[in-house]
Design an enzyme around this catalytic site. Structure first.
Site, short mmCIF file in Angstrom:
data_model
loop_
_atom_site.label_atom_id
_atom_site.label_comp_id
_atom_site.label_asym_id
_atom_site.label_seq_id
_atom_site.Cartn_x
_atom_site.Cartn_y
_atom_site.Cartn_z
N ASN A 25 0.87 -1.18 0.00
CA ASN A 25 0.00 0.00 0.00
C ASN A 25 0.90 1.23 0.00
OD1 ASN A 25 0.54 1.01 2.71
ND2 ASN A 25 -0.64 -0.74 3.48
N ASP A 68 2.21 -8.95 8.90
CA ASP A 68 0.93 -8.24 8.99
C ASP A 68 -0.16 -9.04 9.71
OD1 ASP A 68 1.95 -6.02 7.79
OD2 ASP A 68 1.11 -6.42 5.79
N ASN A 74 -8.11 -7.92 9.23
CA ASN A 74 -8.15 -8.44 7.88
C ASN A 74 -8.17 -9.97 7.81
OD1 ASN A 74 -5.68 -5.91 7.41
ND2 ASN A 74 -7.89 -5.68 7.12
N ARG A 93 0.21 -11.58 1.93
CA ARG A 93 -0.65 -11.75 3.10
C ARG A 93 -1.40 -13.08 3.09
NH1 ARG A 93 -3.55 -6.81 5.84
NH2 ARG A 93 -3.36 -8.37 7.48
N HIS A 169 -8.87 0.25 2.55
CA HIS A 169 -9.88 -0.60 3.18
C HIS A 169 -11.05 0.27 3.64
CE1 HIS A 169 -7.07 -4.20 4.33
NE2 HIS A 169 -7.87 -4.54 3.33
N ASP A 171 -12.48 0.21 6.40
CA ASP A 171 -12.36 0.64 7.80
C ASP A 171 -11.43 1.84 7.98
OD1 ASP A 171 -9.88 -0.53 7.58
OD2 ASP A 171 -10.17 -2.00 9.19
N ALA A 257 2.86 0.96 8.37
CA ALA A 257 2.39 -0.11 7.48
C ALA A 257 0.99 0.17 6.97
CB ALA A 257 2.41 -1.45 8.22
N CYS A 263 -7.48 -1.61 12.57
CA CYS A 263 -6.79 -2.67 11.83
C CYS A 263 -6.16 -3.71 12.76
CB CYS A 263 -5.69 -2.08 10.95
SG CYS A 263 -6.32 -1.05 9.60
#
Lengths: 279, 415
Positions: A25, A68, A74, A93, A169, A171, A257, A263
């Site tokens: 990202n 992550d 997530n 991921r 995202h 959120d 990150a 998150c």
């Protein structure tokens, strides 16, 4: 105002192996180093704040090679004892999913899987509000995942297209506060998404583009407490007018990150079977 | 006739989910139009409750393959997926004049058939035929049952075949409100003027006008108006039966139609045999053209057709007297002859004729503007009921209609 029916039980993962190992990202830069002690202290601070606000926290063991994993939001979506694991968009991921699955199987959750050919990134891209589940798509999750998600969860889904790669995202752009109110960042959505949210959220707290980029929507609500990575003054004033207590939890090591307070947590107590009715 | 537009590229896409409340469908439709493409909603299944997904199938069309491909790719972002189309199934006919079992029965609507990934547009839409594909030329055409030859590759079943929904002629009033609902209440003068305008437009664009005439055209004294239209070049091909031609000639040669004086409206003595005597004289000369050449016929519709070189097909029937030499007594051959004259026909005038109108309606593509003029609403209704949905009814006396039409067309020609 009726408080949220969920938000008092979370899954978190200690940041033992958290680092910027790849760039998926616009916030991630591999030349930026994470201070592991500071990260751990911030994570502990968030956990403590959650517990002080009245939430329970359960722990997922960290795993080397999955930096992550700390962003448990997530991992997937939990609804009434069922777990829908994510189908991560990035291979970096995808290694997390077996660890997420192992935890939920071990804790007697029923596993409902989406078809393998649609990407979906869990509570990061789907948040309940009122009678519907708002679901973001385009950057990480596929719009095509929503029809399957709706069928698995038995919930009406409202698809919101996310336009800004920095707010990748849902959120990062949307935070339910109670049954009528939510923090929203409409600059991150297309015109159709804005109209959809406007039809769902009775009293929005609208963020400016700059406020949205501060990650203040990536907050956690426990009853009347809003736990935020930062809080622009106008946002804080409005929250206080509405009777919320704002708790600032610095998580800037994680912002490196591209992740904030929300998150780092996955709600385990969402039950759409009670909050959603057909019709 | 207007040049046929290039066939657009098309894709079928499916969109499913809570697409109404999420405004996804609205977004998709907007994106299609914004991209300069177009869509047709094939079907919509709206969820019963807000938990049930809704599903829509859209046909997206664009003039350009690359534009369409890029658009479909963009639509996929919003959850719309391309649906693979099924190819048409072909089966060879095993004998002459017989279609394979399960053959696709055609409509008169614009039709496409998917063969080897390509949509072939059917050259000659006609109802109640088989669909024959020539893979060497990649063409598809309708073929009536009796014209099928062993080995013809015939489409069987429904898959891979698409038809466009019927479309009414578009244009300014009064046709905007006019449908095939027949009504004597419609303002005739406006309708006639509009028909005249459309004939003028069709001719200007290279279209041909077909007239189908029944004997009542002669009985009502309107044959001279049709003759005028032929003379002035407004009519390019004529379909009729033995009766129309015989009475037209009778009126010219003896001044009667079925023994009744066209000028005075009174039966003449022994007039009932007049048409027989006329037919007999034409038969003596061998053809209508020969009778025109030797001066036996000096006017009328058939005279003008011969003089102007306007082709005509006279189709026989079981009750014909004579018949005239040109009458095709093999009805299957007659309809084939009629088919051979439909090229570039864009307007059909059905004038006080029931049997020939229906026979013509059966072989006309739905795109041919068809004006059915009859004092009897049942004729117009019958055409519509038998599949000629493009027929617009004008319920009036054919004589009055034709006089007005000639007057309008003369004004146009001179204006």
């Amino acid at each position: 105002m009726a408080e949220l029916t969920w938000g008092r039980r979370y899954l978190m993962c200690p940041p033992r192996y958290f680092e910027i190992a790849y760039e998926i990202n616009p916030w991630m830069h591999r030349d930026v180093t994470v201070d592991p002690d500071r990260a751990l202290a911030q994570w502990e601070g968030l956990r403590r704040t959650l517990e002080e606000a009245g939430a329970d926290v359960e722990l997922l063991d960290p795993v080397p090679g999955a930096p992550d994993l700390v962003f448990t939001a997530n991992a997937g979506f939990v609804n009434a004892g069922r777990f829908v694991p994510s189908n991560f968009a990035h291979p970096e991921r995808q290694v997390e999913t077996p660890h997420d699955l192992a935890w939920f199987i071990q804790h007697d959750y029923r596993i409902d899987r989406l078809p393998a050919n649609v990407h979906y990134e869990g509570a990061g891209d789907s948040l309940p509000f009122g009678k519907v589940l708002l679901a973001g798509y385009r950057t990480r999750s596929d719009a095509a995942s929503h029809v399957h998600l709706s069928a698995l969860l038995h919930v009406a889904v409202r698809s919101i297209e996310l336009l800004d790669d920095r707010l990748y995202h849902l959120d990062l752009t949307f935070c339910p506060l109670d049954e009528r109110r939510a923090i929203i960042a409409p600059t991150a959505w297309d015109a159709y998404g804005r109209r959809v949210v406007a039809s769902v959220v009775a009293e929005p707290l609208v963020l400016s583009a700059d406020e949205a980029l501060s990650f203040c929507a990536n907050s956690i609500v426990v009853g009347k407490t809003v736990i935020m990575p930062c809080c622009p003054p106008p946002v804080g004033r409005q929250l206080e007018r509405w009777g919320f207590d704002v708790a600032i939890c610095a998580v800037d090591e994680f912002l490196k990150a591209g992740g904030g307070c929300r998150c780092l947590t996955l709600p385990l107590d969402i039950d759409l079977t009670t909050s959603v009715s057909p019709g | 006739m207007t040049a046929l537009p290039a066939q657009p590229e098309r894709e079928l896409i499916e969109l499913t989910g809570h697409i109404i409340d999420s405004l996804t469908l609205a977004k998709i439709l907007d994106l299609i139009l914004e991209a300069g493409a177009d869509y047709r909603i094939i079907d919509v299944d709206i969820g019963r409750t807000n938990l049930d997904p809704s599903t829509v199938h859209l046909e997206v069309t664009a003039s350009d393959h690359d534009l369409l491909a890029a658009l479909v790719e963009r639509l996929q972002i919003h959850g719309a997926n391309r649906v693979a189309r099924q190819e048409a199934v072909l089966e060879p006919a095993d004998r002459d004049g017989v279609l394979p079992v399960g053959f696709y029965a055609t409509t008169n609507l614009p039709t496409r058939v998917l063969i080897n990934g390509r949509w072939l547009t059917v050259d000659n839409p006609e109802m109640d035929c088989g669909l024959v594909v020539d893979q060497s030329t990649m063409t598809a055409r309708t073929v009536p049952m009796h014209r099928i030859r062993a080995g013809d590759l015939v489409v069987v079943g429904m898959s891979g075949v698409e038809v466009d929904a019927p479309e009414r002629p578009r244009g300014a009033s009064p046709f905007e409100f006019m449908t095939s609902e027949v009504s004597p209440e419609k303002p005739k003068a406006l309708l006639v003027a509009e028909v005249a305008r459309r004939i003028g437009d069709a001719k200007r664009h290279g279209g041909r006008v077909l007239a189908v005439c029944g004997p009542a055209v002669v009985h009502t004294g309107a044959a001279s108006e049709v003759a005028r239209l032929v003379h002035d070049g407004w009519i390019d091909v004529l379909f009729a039966g033995n009766g129309f031609a015989a009475h037209d000639i009778e009126a010219n040669v003896l001044g009667t139609s079925l023994g009744v004086s066209v000028g005075e409206g009174r039966p003449v003595e022994h007039g009932h045999a007049n048409h027989l005597r006329v037919i007999n004289e034409i038969r003596r000369r061998g053809s209508i053209a020969a009778a025109v050449d030797d001066g036996f016929i000096t006017g009328g519709v058939m005279f003008e057709c011969v003089k102007r070189g306007v082709p005509f097909v006279l189709a026989g029937s079981i009750r014909d007297d004579g018949p005239l030499p040109e009458v095709q007594t093999d009805v299957v051959a007659a309809v084939d002859a009629m088919r051979s004259h439909l090229h570039r026909v864009t307007i059909a005038l059905m004038l006080a004729s029931t049997l020939h109108s229906i026979a013509t309606g059966n072989i006309l593509p739905a795109g041919v503007e068809t004006y059915c003029v009859d004092i009897n609403p049942a004729v117009v209704t019958k055409l519509g009921d038998r599949g000629s949905h493009q027929a617009l009814g004008v319920v009036t006396d054919v004589g009055l209609f034709l006089r007005d039409l000639v007057s309008c067309l003369r004004d146009r020609a001179h204006g």
